[in-house]
Design a protein around this motif. Structure first.
Motif, PDB file in Angstrom:
ATOM      1  N   ASP A 146      86.180 -21.157  -9.007  1.00  0.00           N
ATOM      2  CA  ASP A 146      86.904 -21.652 -10.174  1.00  0.00           C
ATOM      3  C   ASP A 146      87.271 -23.117  -9.960  1.00  0.00           C
ATOM      4  N   SER A 147      87.475 -23.820 -11.066  1.00  0.00           N
ATOM      5  CA  SER A 147      87.756 -25.249 -11.004  1.00  0.00           C
ATOM      6  C   SER A 147      89.017 -25.509 -10.185  1.00  0.00           C
ATOM      7  N   THR A 148      88.943 -26.503  -9.306  1.00  0.00           N
ATOM      8  CA  THR A 148      90.106 -26.843  -8.481  1.00  0.00           C
ATOM      9  C   THR A 148      91.227 -27.458  -9.304  1.00  0.00           C
ATOM     10  N   ARG A 149      90.918 -27.935 -10.542  1.00  0.00           N
ATOM     11  CA  ARG A 149      91.960 -28.512 -11.382  1.00  0.00           C
ATOM     12  C   ARG A 149      92.866 -27.435 -11.964  1.00  0.00           C
ATOM     13  N   SER A 150      92.396 -26.207 -12.002  1.00  0.00           N
ATOM     14  CA  SER A 150      93.195 -25.127 -12.572  1.00  0.00           C
ATOM     15  C   SER A 150      94.266 -24.703 -11.567  1.00  0.00           C
ATOM     16  N   LYS A 151      95.472 -24.583 -12.059  1.00  0.00           N
ATOM     17  CA  LYS A 151      96.596 -24.193 -11.212  1.00  0.00           C
ATOM     18  C   LYS A 151      97.279 -22.923 -11.720  1.00  0.00           C
ATOM     19  N   ASP A 152      96.638 -22.219 -12.657  1.00  0.00           N
ATOM     20  CA  ASP A 152      97.286 -21.057 -13.240  1.00  0.00           C
ATOM     21  C   ASP A 152      97.032 -19.824 -12.384  1.00  0.00           C
ATOM     22  N   GLU A 153      97.524 -18.681 -12.897  1.00  0.00           N
ATOM     23  CA  GLU A 153      97.428 -17.437 -12.136  1.00  0.00           C
ATOM     24  C   GLU A 153      95.984 -16.946 -12.006  1.00  0.00           C
ATOM     25  N   VAL A 154      95.151 -17.203 -13.039  1.00  0.00           N
ATOM     26  CA  VAL A 154      93.756 -16.782 -12.965  1.00  0.00           C
ATOM     27  C   VAL A 154      93.038 -17.507 -11.828  1.00  0.00           C
ATOM     28  N   ALA A 155      93.316 -18.800 -11.696  1.00  0.00           N
ATOM     29  CA  ALA A 155      92.712 -19.555 -10.597  1.00  0.00           C
ATOM     30  C   ALA A 155      93.194 -19.038  -9.247  1.00  0.00           C
ATOM     31  N   ALA A 156      94.468 -18.623  -9.186  1.00  0.00           N
ATOM     32  CA  ALA A 156      94.986 -18.068  -7.929  1.00  0.00           C
ATOM     33  C   ALA A 156      94.270 -16.765  -7.576  1.00  0.00           C
ATOM     34  N   VAL A 157      94.033 -15.912  -8.586  1.00  0.00           N
ATOM     35  CA  VAL A 157      93.301 -14.666  -8.337  1.00  0.00           C
ATOM     36  C   VAL A 157      91.872 -14.964  -7.900  1.00  0.00           C
ATOM     37  N   SER A 158      91.234 -15.936  -8.539  1.00  0.00           N
ATOM     38  CA  SER A 158      89.853 -16.288  -8.189  1.00  0.00           C
ATOM     39  C   SER A 158      89.770 -16.799  -6.762  1.00  0.00           C
ATOM     40  N   ARG A 159      90.699 -17.677  -6.399  1.00  0.00           N
ATOM     41  CA  ARG A 159      90.683 -18.196  -5.026  1.00  0.00           C
ATOM     42  C   ARG A 159      90.966 -17.090  -4.016  1.00  0.00           C
ATOM     43  N   ALA A 160      91.864 -16.168  -4.374  1.00  0.00           N
ATOM     44  CA  ALA A 160      92.141 -15.054  -3.465  1.00  0.00           C
ATOM     45  C   ALA A 160      90.911 -14.168  -3.294  1.00  0.00           C
ATOM     46  N   LEU A 161      90.163 -13.950  -4.391  1.00  0.00           N
ATOM     47  CA  LEU A 161      88.939 -13.150  -4.292  1.00  0.00           C
ATOM     48  C   LEU A 161      87.895 -13.850  -3.435  1.00  0.00           C
TER      49      LEU A 161
END
Length: 449
Positions: A196-211
């Motif tokens: 996911d885009s590194t510019r995103s700081k929302d919860e969806v980006a957090a879930v994507s990075r965790a995955l």
């Protein structure tokens, strides 16, 4: 609680709404619509009430001013205009009663088929003097205001829905991508990442990075486990070879037979571990050639040395397929051996077109195998074996692009079914090639367990 009541409680409830209504997009759309409608209704009521009070108040003041002039003309004995005077026709009864009580008041009514604002006051000898003011302009103003409120509310709701749908769709699209990557990882593609885009700081980006972090960690651990398994199995081959040679030199007797039997079991286990390691690294390639499934199944039964019945269905031409006979024989051999070891006779191998089925009359497969598939070093029932036979069969089927399913028959016993792919179906892990074809590139992606 009796059995019938318990069954009623355990019975799943029937869905009243279709499945798509449970999606986040649908829920967000309903929520935004309800919020917009509620806000529009609240603002509309406030504006309507305020403008109605102002319009009616203006008409009331106009009617009361005209009533003052009419009362002065009445007291001076002057002639009053038509529609004004003492107890004019069309005067609302409630307003006349108020005037007879000695008070002045106003009321909206109708006179000669048109809306008017009545104003009345007390007159002499138990009568009421009243005047009427045309209320059509004020009523039209209120009507136009209501139309403007409804139109602007509809436009506002539509615009808000479009913007909300766009924002929610972007979020749900990212969630669907995350779910798709998770399914790819569970299917064995540990190289899959959401990224996911590194510019995103929302919860969806957090879930994507965790995955992504979980997939990388899982990939590293599985690769380390595969390397360990392969290294241990490879290192065990040399001492086992020497141990087997030493066991052959032992003098005849029961102890020597036990040693040789355990050495053979360890060598078989080592070879199985090496084969599983190669299957998990997906470094195997398929060598296709035309084979008759009936002959291949018969050869497998003879090699197993077991009492297995062979049943062939269909025409002879439909049983000839392009497959890797070595891998298919390995699959069928493991299924037949597993049926004899953990099931009960009679054991049968049925060939029906591109489908080969191994059945037995034993207790059936354990529940974990039906839900999650074969697992290494996990067995139930008699406790014999290491759980590697079915694991190897599943891995070889994946290499062939075949479908291997397990189920328990209603009549009793277990059933393992191998369905070979069609002529144009690609392999699951590497494209199958004939022996005269150039070698295909080797995939190093590990499989998920």
């Amino acid at each position: 609680m009796n059995t019938m009541q318990r069954g009623e409680r355990l019975r799943p409830r029937r869905r009243l709404l279709p499945a798509w209504t449970s999606t986040l997009t649908w829920k967000a759309t309903v929520f935004i619509t309800l919020m917009c409608c509620g806000l529009a209704a609240l603002l509309g009521c406030l504006v309507h009430g305020a403008m109605t009070r102002q319009t009616v108040g203006t008409a009331r003041e106009k009617a009361l001013t005209r009533l003052e002039r009419t009362i002065e003309a009445y007291e001076a004995g002057a002639r009053m205009p038509r529609g004004e005077g003492v107890d004019p026709p069309g005067l609302p009864p409630d307003l006349r009663a108020l005037a007879l009580g000695g008070k002045r008041g106003t009321a909206v009514g109708r006179h000669r088929g048109r809306p008017v604002m009545w104003a009345a006051g007390p007159a002499a000898q138990g009568t009421a003097i009243a005047v009427s003011v045309d209320f059509r302009a004020s009523e039209r103003t209120i009507y136009e205001l209501d139309r403007a409120i409804l139109g602007s509310s509809g436009l506002a709701i539509g615009g808000t829905l479009l913007i909300g749908a766009f924002v929610v769709t972007r979020i749900t699209r990212r969630l669907h991508l995350t779910a798709q990557v998770a399914r790819r990882i569970s299917a064995g593609d540990l190289d899959a990442r959401v990224a996911d885009s590194t510019r995103s700081k929302d919860e969806v980006a957090a879930v994507s990075r965790a995955l992504d972090t979980m997939a990388a960690s899982l990939q590293g651990k599985l690769e380390a486990e595969q390397r360990f398994t392969a290294d241990v199995a490879h290192e065990l081959r040399t001492p086992l070879t020497g141990l087997n040679a030493a066991a052959e030199l032992l003098p005849p007797g029961r102890p020597a037979e036990l040693v040789r039997d355990r050495v053979r079991a360890m060598r078989s286990l080592t070879e199985d571990l090496l084969e599983i390691s190669r299957l998990e690294t997906r470094s195997e390639r398929v060598e296709l050639d035309s084979h008759d499934l009936a002959e291949l199944a018969s050869r497998t039964i003879r090699a197993s040395g077991t009492d297995t019945a062979l049943e062939v269905r269909g025409s002879r031409g439909s049983l000839r397929v392009d497959t890797d006979h070595r891998r298919l024989e390995r699959i069928l051999g493991n299924l037949v051996a597993n049926a004899h070891r953990h099931g009960a006779p009679p054991v049968a191998l049925t060939v029906d077109g591109r489908t080969l089925t191994v059945t037995d009359s034993g207790p059936g497969y354990p529940e974990y195998l039906l839900t999650t598939g074969p697992q290494r070093f996990r067995t139930e029932g008699t406790g014999k074996g290491h759980g590697l036979g079915l694991t190897i069969a599943a891995g070889q089927a994946r290499i062939l692009g075949a479908t291997l399913t397990f189920r328990n028959r209603e009549a009793g016993g277990a059933e393992a079914r191998v369905t070979l792919p069609g002529p144009a179906a690609p392999g699951a892990t590497a494209p199958p090639h004939r022996r005269d074809a150039p070698p295909a590139p080797v995939s190093s992606a590990p499989s998920a367990r």
